[in-house]
Design a protein around this motif. Structure first.
Motif, PDB file in Angstrom:
ATOM      1  N   ARG A 259      51.651   4.643   2.197  1.00 18.49           N
ATOM      2  CA  ARG A 259      52.272   3.752   3.486  1.00 18.49           C
ATOM      3  C   ARG A 259      53.637   4.586   3.408  1.00 18.49           C
ATOM      4  NH1 ARG A 259      51.846  -0.282  -1.001  1.00 18.49           N
ATOM      5  NH2 ARG A 259      53.942  -0.280  -1.667  1.00 18.49           N
ATOM      6  N   PRO A 260      53.915   4.445   4.519  1.00  8.61           N
ATOM      7  CA  PRO A 260      53.276   4.670   5.627  1.00  8.61           C
ATOM      8  C   PRO A 260      52.072   6.358   5.913  1.00  8.61           C
ATOM      9  CG  PRO A 260      55.835   5.630   6.596  1.00  8.61           C
ATOM     10  CD  PRO A 260      55.021   5.478   4.797  1.00  8.61           C
ATOM     11  N   VAL A 261      52.014   6.244   7.039  1.00  8.54           N
ATOM     12  CA  VAL A 261      50.441   7.581   7.321  1.00  8.54           C
ATOM     13  C   VAL A 261      51.473   8.235   8.057  1.00  8.54           C
ATOM     14  CG1 VAL A 261      48.221   8.084   7.660  1.00  8.54           C
ATOM     15  CG2 VAL A 261      48.399   5.990   6.257  1.00  8.54           C
ATOM     16  N   PHE A 262      51.528   9.476   8.158  1.00  3.27           N
ATOM     17  CA  PHE A 262      51.536  10.538   9.202  1.00  3.27           C
ATOM     18  C   PHE A 262      50.709  11.797   9.039  1.00  3.27           C
ATOM     19  CE2 PHE A 262      55.907   8.711   8.175  1.00  3.27           C
ATOM     20  CZ  PHE A 262      55.983   7.481   9.937  1.00  3.27           C
ATOM     21  N   VAL A 263      49.529  11.712   9.604  1.00  5.99           N
ATOM     22  CA  VAL A 263      48.548  12.728   9.853  1.00  5.99           C
ATOM     23  C   VAL A 263      48.958  14.033  10.609  1.00  5.99           C
ATOM     24  CG1 VAL A 263      46.143  13.538   9.789  1.00  5.99           C
ATOM     25  CG2 VAL A 263      47.300  11.811   8.646  1.00  5.99           C
ATOM     26  N   ASP A 264      49.325  15.186  10.657  1.00  9.97           N
ATOM     27  CA  ASP A 264      49.174  16.276  11.345  1.00  9.97           C
ATOM     28  C   ASP A 264      47.564  16.658  11.483  1.00  9.97           C
ATOM     29  OD1 ASP A 264      51.683  15.739  12.061  1.00  9.97           O
ATOM     30  OD2 ASP A 264      52.328  17.266  10.202  1.00  9.97           O
ATOM     31  N   ILE A 265      46.791  17.321  12.777  1.00  9.86           N
ATOM     32  CA  ILE A 265      45.632  17.382  13.378  1.00  9.86           C
ATOM     33  C   ILE A 265      46.158  19.307  13.520  1.00  9.86           C
ATOM     34  CG2 ILE A 265      43.622  17.329  13.820  1.00  9.86           C
ATOM     35  CD1 ILE A 265      43.931  14.709  13.656  1.00  9.86           C
ATOM     36  N   TYR A 266      45.101  19.923  12.587  1.00  9.70           N
ATOM     37  CA  TYR A 266      44.978  21.246  13.436  1.00  9.70           C
ATOM     38  C   TYR A 266      43.504  21.559  13.521  1.00  9.70           C
ATOM     39  CZ  TYR A 266      49.436  21.450  10.209  1.00  9.70           C
ATOM     40  OH  TYR A 266      50.868  21.155  10.244  1.00  9.70           O
ATOM     41  N   ASP A 267      43.557  22.433  14.751  1.00  7.85           N
ATOM     42  CA  ASP A 267      42.470  23.100  15.198  1.00  7.85           C
ATOM     43  C   ASP A 267      42.316  24.320  14.321  1.00  7.85           C
ATOM     44  OD1 ASP A 267      43.710  25.330  15.849  1.00  7.85           O
ATOM     45  OD2 ASP A 267      44.516  25.264  17.670  1.00  7.85           O
TER      46      ASP A 267
ATOM     47  N   LEU B   7      48.484  11.458  13.959  1.00  3.97           N
ATOM     48  CA  LEU B   7      48.374   9.642  14.423  1.00  3.97           C
ATOM     49  C   LEU B   7      48.767   9.778  12.912  1.00  3.97           C
ATOM     50  CD1 LEU B   7      43.934   8.453  12.887  1.00  3.97           C
ATOM     51  CD2 LEU B   7      46.124   7.982  11.670  1.00  3.97           C
ATOM     52  N   ARG B   8      49.577   7.629  13.385  1.00  4.30           N
ATOM     53  CA  ARG B   8      50.537   7.536  12.646  1.00  4.30           C
ATOM     54  C   ARG B   8      49.603   5.901  12.125  1.00  4.30           C
ATOM     55  NH1 ARG B   8      54.569   7.266  17.006  1.00  4.30           N
ATOM     56  NH2 ARG B   8      54.461   5.631  17.469  1.00  4.30           N
ATOM     57  N   ALA B   9      50.202   5.290  11.008  1.00  9.47           N
ATOM     58  CA  ALA B   9      50.411   3.994  10.855  1.00  9.47           C
ATOM     59  C   ALA B   9      50.020   3.483   9.760  1.00  9.47           C
ATOM     60  CB  ALA B   9      48.489   4.186  10.198  1.00  9.47           C
ATOM     61  N   ASP B  10      50.719   2.094   9.351  1.00 10.58           N
ATOM     62  CA  ASP B  10      51.821   1.114   8.997  1.00 10.58           C
ATOM     63  C   ASP B  10      50.926   1.639   7.135  1.00 10.58           C
ATOM     64  OD1 ASP B  10      52.573   0.402  10.949  1.00 10.58           O
ATOM     65  OD2 ASP B  10      52.086  -1.477  10.822  1.00 10.58           O
ATOM     66  N   SER B  11      49.537   2.227   7.425  1.00  9.74           N
ATOM     67  CA  SER B  11      49.304   2.061   5.611  1.00  9.74           C
ATOM     68  C   SER B  11      47.743   3.048   5.830  1.00  9.74           C
ATOM     69  CB  SER B  11      48.907   0.742   4.831  1.00  9.74           C
ATOM     70  OG  SER B  11      49.920  -0.215   4.863  1.00  9.74           O
ATOM     71  N   GLY B  12      47.515   3.552   4.589  1.00 14.57           N
ATOM     72  CA  GLY B  12      46.074   3.932   4.231  1.00 14.57           C
ATOM     73  C   GLY B  12      45.108   4.427   3.549  1.00 14.57           C
TER      74      GLY B  12
END
Length: 259
Positions: free
Chosen positions: A103-111, A120-125
């Protein structure tokens, strides 16, 4: 005590009753002081003789096996290509569990060529140690490569089929500004192709104009896909004019080259 009183009586004049009473009061006061002192000594003695309490046994406090309270990065690769990168400020893992909580969650997505296309972001994961899934929950927000935004209570990515899903309520704002909402959501891992599963409602911007433009594009596409039907009418030969019969009463006109 009696000895002290006798000494005081011996020095007091026998013919003075007031002095005798004064000496009696002093004697009683001294007796009380000695009593208080004796009680204090007895109490100290009793307290000193109490059994010393043994120290309590050491209590074991459970702590996570892995704990990071600073910026931490977790990368996921598919055949040597970076799929996504998770960044968090708090990470913990317990010894008897394979689940990592962040927590928190920050995700970078790649091709496929390593370009960042969505996030993507969220409070927890939570995720497992083999990265077979990532579960994000609490004010989940995702931005797709085409510019659409997704909001949901939770999203689950499964490595097996490389899809992102949720069964909860979801709200999507498309790149054109349309607002779509419903229950259930499914998308590829890059959020490039997605759909809302049920109870879909929406607000569309300039719906009439866009439907008219869509009809024009569809008609043009159909014309280009069937060029033979449109060209057949243009290339169809015109019918030859019919010969008129000669008027009655006149001989037929002789053909050229014959007498």
């Amino acid at each position: 005590m009696q000895n002290i009183q006798n000494v005081q009586n011996a020095f007091a004049p026998a013919s003075c009753p007031a002095a005798s009473r004064k000496a009696s009061r002093a004697s009683r006061k001294a007796s009380r002081l000695w009593g208080v002192f004796a009680c204090a000594v007895l109490a100290a003695f009793l307290l000193g003789c109490e059994e010393i309490e043994e120290p309590k046994p050491w209590i074991r406090v459970e702590r996570p096996q892995m704990l990071f309270t600073d910026t931490t990065l977790l990368d996921s690769y598919d055949k040597g290509v970076l799929n996504w990168r998770l960044k968090t400020a708090y990470l913990e893992r317990w010894a008897d569990k394979e689940i990592v909580t962040v927590r928190p969650v920050f995700v970078d997505i790649y091709d496929s060529i390593g370009e960042r296309v969505a996030f993507l972001r969220a409070d927890s994961g939570s995720l497992d140690m083999t990265f077979t899934y990532v579960y994000a929950y609490g004010h989940v927000y995702a931005l797709t490569p085409k510019g659409a935004s997704v909001r949901a209570d939770s999203l689950l990515w499964n490595k097996k089929d490389n899809l992102v899903r949720t069964a909860s309520y979801v709200r999507v704002v498309s790149e054109d500004g349309d607002v779509l909402q419903g229950v259930g959501f499914e998308s590829d891992a890059q959020f490039d192709n997605w759909k809302i599963l049920s109870n879909v409602t929406g607000i569309f911007q300039d719906a009439a104009k866009r439907m008219k433009d869509e009809d024009k594009r569809q008609a043009e596409a159909e014309r280009l896909s069937n060029p033979s039907s449109s060209s057949s009418q243009a290339s169809k030969p015109a019918s030859s004019p019919s010969r008129k019969a000669p008027p009655r009463g006149l001989p037929p006109k002789p053909k050229a080259g014959k007498p």
